[in-house]
Design an enzyme around this catalytic site. Structure first.
Site, mmCIF file in Angstrom:
data_model
loop_
_atom_site.group_PDB
_atom_site.id
_atom_site.type_symbol
_atom_site.label_atom_id
_atom_site.label_comp_id
_atom_site.label_asym_id
_atom_site.label_seq_id
_atom_site.Cartn_x
_atom_site.Cartn_y
_atom_site.Cartn_z
ATOM 1 C CG HIS A 167 0.655 6.262 -0.933
ATOM 2 N ND1 HIS A 167 -0.384 6.891 -1.082
ATOM 3 C CD2 HIS A 167 0.342 5.660 0.096
ATOM 4 C CE1 HIS A 167 -1.349 6.600 -0.380
ATOM 5 N NE2 HIS A 167 -0.835 5.709 0.345
ATOM 6 C CG HIS A 226 -1.565 1.298 1.444
ATOM 7 N ND1 HIS A 226 -3.107 1.313 1.046
ATOM 8 C CD2 HIS A 226 -1.290 2.442 1.870
ATOM 9 C CE1 HIS A 226 -3.516 2.690 1.312
ATOM 10 N NE2 HIS A 226 -2.454 3.355 1.849
ATOM 11 C CD GLU A 227 1.851 3.482 3.828
ATOM 12 O OE1 GLU A 227 2.098 4.631 2.991
ATOM 13 O OE2 GLU A 227 0.762 3.317 4.400
#
Length: 634
Positions: free
Chosen positions: A433, A429-430
């Site tokens: 970004h 998820h990170e």
């Protein structure tokens, strides 16, 4: 603008995760709500079938000069009175579509949120474009002639006061750079690096043009671009935050967390086509630690900004095998295993994204780009057990050529505590970004997911990629998934609903956004739309359960990796700060470019089921939903 949970951080649906609990090295968390300073959403997105300004070319072969000229001519045709410059981050994507970005100027100064992205097809014709160029009247007076605006030091002081940054400016001085009206600040404390300021215009929310100082301050927990009025030195017109919140014994790729399987020893796990120097070399040096071309992983117990001298495991025989037990405590007792897991997951994701098109030219994260384009010197700084917070994670994405920064925290919702590095979905998820921020608007522009809806999609892409990667061999269209369930010790996960193709299990649709004003909640809606897309494509093409895709003529042969590829390609096509309708259109265009629209029906059905069918509309005050599939789609 974006605080830790409002940009790049993995958060709980009902503010269960507030803010990290402490900070180090005097870097204070500001108390001002940055969300109120988000830049407004104003981009248009048009594909070739809608455009009456198609620019044909007779050039052959397809060269950099020719596709840049084609794109430039389109901008001139659309807005003949505009002045602009070419941003030096153009490239040809793995799907054959060339991407060129432009920045509008006035009196030789950038209009910093006036962007134009042009996508040129393999046939040399305009494929699609998007823009947020300013069409109002440019001020007659050249500010560089009159020079009656505030000085950069006053702008930095005004920023510090308005956003309560706690930067010490007693000894501040300026140093001019080579760029026009651009300065670096010296003698400042309370920041990770020297702040910067550049004189630019900004299109305000009311549509007027303001002369501003763009002040860049990296205070660790936030990495901010603040647009402060150059005349008053006090009024903030907008803020962008770059932070969105050998042998390896690890949980292998596809195992999301310790509940899904055991740790195993994996030898030489890198993909040499994506990591030419392996994971433990940067082309200049070979390492026996968790350091290489794609990332550098270490412990960061104080939560500080320094990392090169931080602790990381060193294995001269390259046997990164360290003990870990779910019952182990305190967390620092298994720090070697944590760092190794984080290093493994981030590198594996780097290699997968590379095969799907996120390469050097597209702005990926590598120290040495090996002569393949893009800007190097930007591996990902991977901080395990970061002491600047708990129950969260974040990722800072500056423009191409500057390192990304991931902070993984300890989660305190269980006994013993749990380490976020062991939940692959959080790491993925990170890292996503970084992917979405580098692709949207081009690698040189990291402020294109700053508006509320686009920022929400940034969160949704992270959830979607994490979920797609964790699919299991026996999963079907009716399989549901949660997010962050293990780390948060929360049955049902950290989103309001599981990701599901059932409207009973997950009732969220596009019009649900009318009641939402937080990026993670908005992202959960977008992620579920993409989950519908994922399963429609899997049902049509099957599912490859291997760790990387197989291709035929550049197209993934299965539905899972095809969905991921289309989502990634859509990021590069869409305009700066898109809304969900524009992002939908970009995914449809991505399929048109990659497969000649072979999946148009499946894509439209997925979007229509969740309210983004034909006729869905974005308005600043409301969204209009539609469940209509176009008559020519299926």
């Amino acid at each position: 603008m974006r605080g830790l949970l409002l940009a790049g951080a993995l958060g709980l649906p009902l503010a269960v995760l507030a803010h990290p609990t402490h900070h180090a090295h005097g870097l204070q968390r500001r108390t001002v709500d940055l969300n109120s300073f988000r830049l407004h959403q104003a981009a248009k997105y048009i594909n070739a079938t809608e455009s009456s300004s198609d620019v044909s070319s007779s050039f052959s072969p397809f060269t950099e000069q020719s596709y840049v000229e084609t794109a430039t001519q389109l901008v001139k045709n659309i807005l003949p009175d505009a002045t602009f410059r070419v941003v030096k981050d153009h490239y040809i994507g793995s799907n054959g579509v060339a991407h060129v970005n432009f920045r509008q100027t006035a009196h030789g100064l950038d209009i910093d949120n006036a962007d134009f992205n042009v996508n040129v097809g393999k046939n040399g014709k305009i494929f699609s474009y998007g823009h947020s160029f300013y069409t109002g009247k440019i001020p007659d007076a050249n500010p560089l002639t009159k020079r009656d605006y505030t000085d950069p030091v006053a702008a930095l002081r005004g920023t510090n006061e308005a956003l309560q940054l706690s930067i010490t400016l007693d000894q501040v001085s300026t140093e001019a750079t080579e760029d026009k009206e651009s300065f670096n600040f010296k003698g400042v404390s309370g920041t990770v690096s020297d702040p910067k300021a550049q004189l630019v215009y900004l299109v305000k929310e009311d549509g007027s043009l303001a002369l501003t100082w763009k002040v860049e301050t990296d205070i660790d927990s936030n990495w901010l671009l603040t647009y402060i009025d150059a005349n008053t030195g006090k009024d903030v017109h907008g803020v962008v935050d770059y932070v969105a919140e050998a042998d390896y014994q690890v949980y292998a790729w596809g195992i999301n967390d310790p509940t899904e399987g055991p740790r195993t020893v994996i030898s030489d796990p890198w993909d040499s086509s994506a990591s030419a120097f392996t994971w433990i070399s940067d082309g200049e040096n070979n390492y026996t630690t968790t350091r290489g071309n794609n990332g550098i992983a270490q412990s960061n117990p104080t939560g500080g900004s320094q990392y090169l001298k931080n602790y990381r495991p060193d294995s001269p025989d390259l046997k990164f095998q360290y003990p870990y037990s779910l019952n182990a405590t305190p967390p620092e007792s298994y720090i070697d295993a944590s760092i190794t897991q984080l290093f493994y997951t981030a590198n594996t994701y780097h290699d997968l994204l590379y095969t799907l098109g996120f390469n050097e030219e597209a702005g990926n994260f590598q120290y040495d780009n090996n002569g393949k384009g893009g800007a190097g010197n930007d591996y990902v700084i991977l901080n395990a057990q970061d002491g600047s917070g708990t129950n969260n994670a974040n990722f800072a994405t500056p423009p191409d050529g500057q390192p990304g920064r991931m902070r993984m925290y300890i989660w305190t919702e269980s006994q013993p505590y749990r380490d976020g590095s062991f939940e692959a979905g959080i790491v993925i998820h990170e890292y996503t970004h970084g992917l979405s921020n580098r692709l949207t608007g081009g690698p040189a522009n990291s402020r294109c997911l700053n508006a509320l809806e686009s920022g929400g999609m940034g969160e949704g892409w992270g959830d979607f990629m994490a979920t797609a990667i964790r699919l299991k061999a026996g999963d079907t269209h009716s399989t549901d998934y949660t997010m962050g369930e293990w780390a948060a010790n929360k049955k049902g996960g950290i989103r309001a609903y599981p990701f599901s193709t059932s409207l009973e299990t997950n009732p969220l649709t596009y019009t649900s956004l009318n009641e939402l004003d937080e990026v993670h909640a908005i992202g959960a809606v977008w992620a579920n739309v993409l989950y519908e897309l994922l399963w429609n494509l899997i049902d049509k093409h099957g599912k490859n359960d291997g760790p990387k895709p197989e291709f035929k003529d550049g197209v993934p042969t299965d539905g899972k990796y095809l969905a991921m590829k289309l989502v990634i390609d859509g990021m590069a096509l869409q305009p700066c700060n898109p809304n969900c309708v524009q992002a939908r259109d970009a995914i449809l265009d991505a399929d048109k470019a990659l497969t000649d629209g072979a999946n148009k029906c499946e894509i439209w059905k997925a979007f229509a089921k969740r309210g983004l069918g034909e006729g869905a509309e974005y308005h600043a005050s409301r969204r209009v939903g539609s469940d209509k599939v176009p008559s020519d789609a299926c």
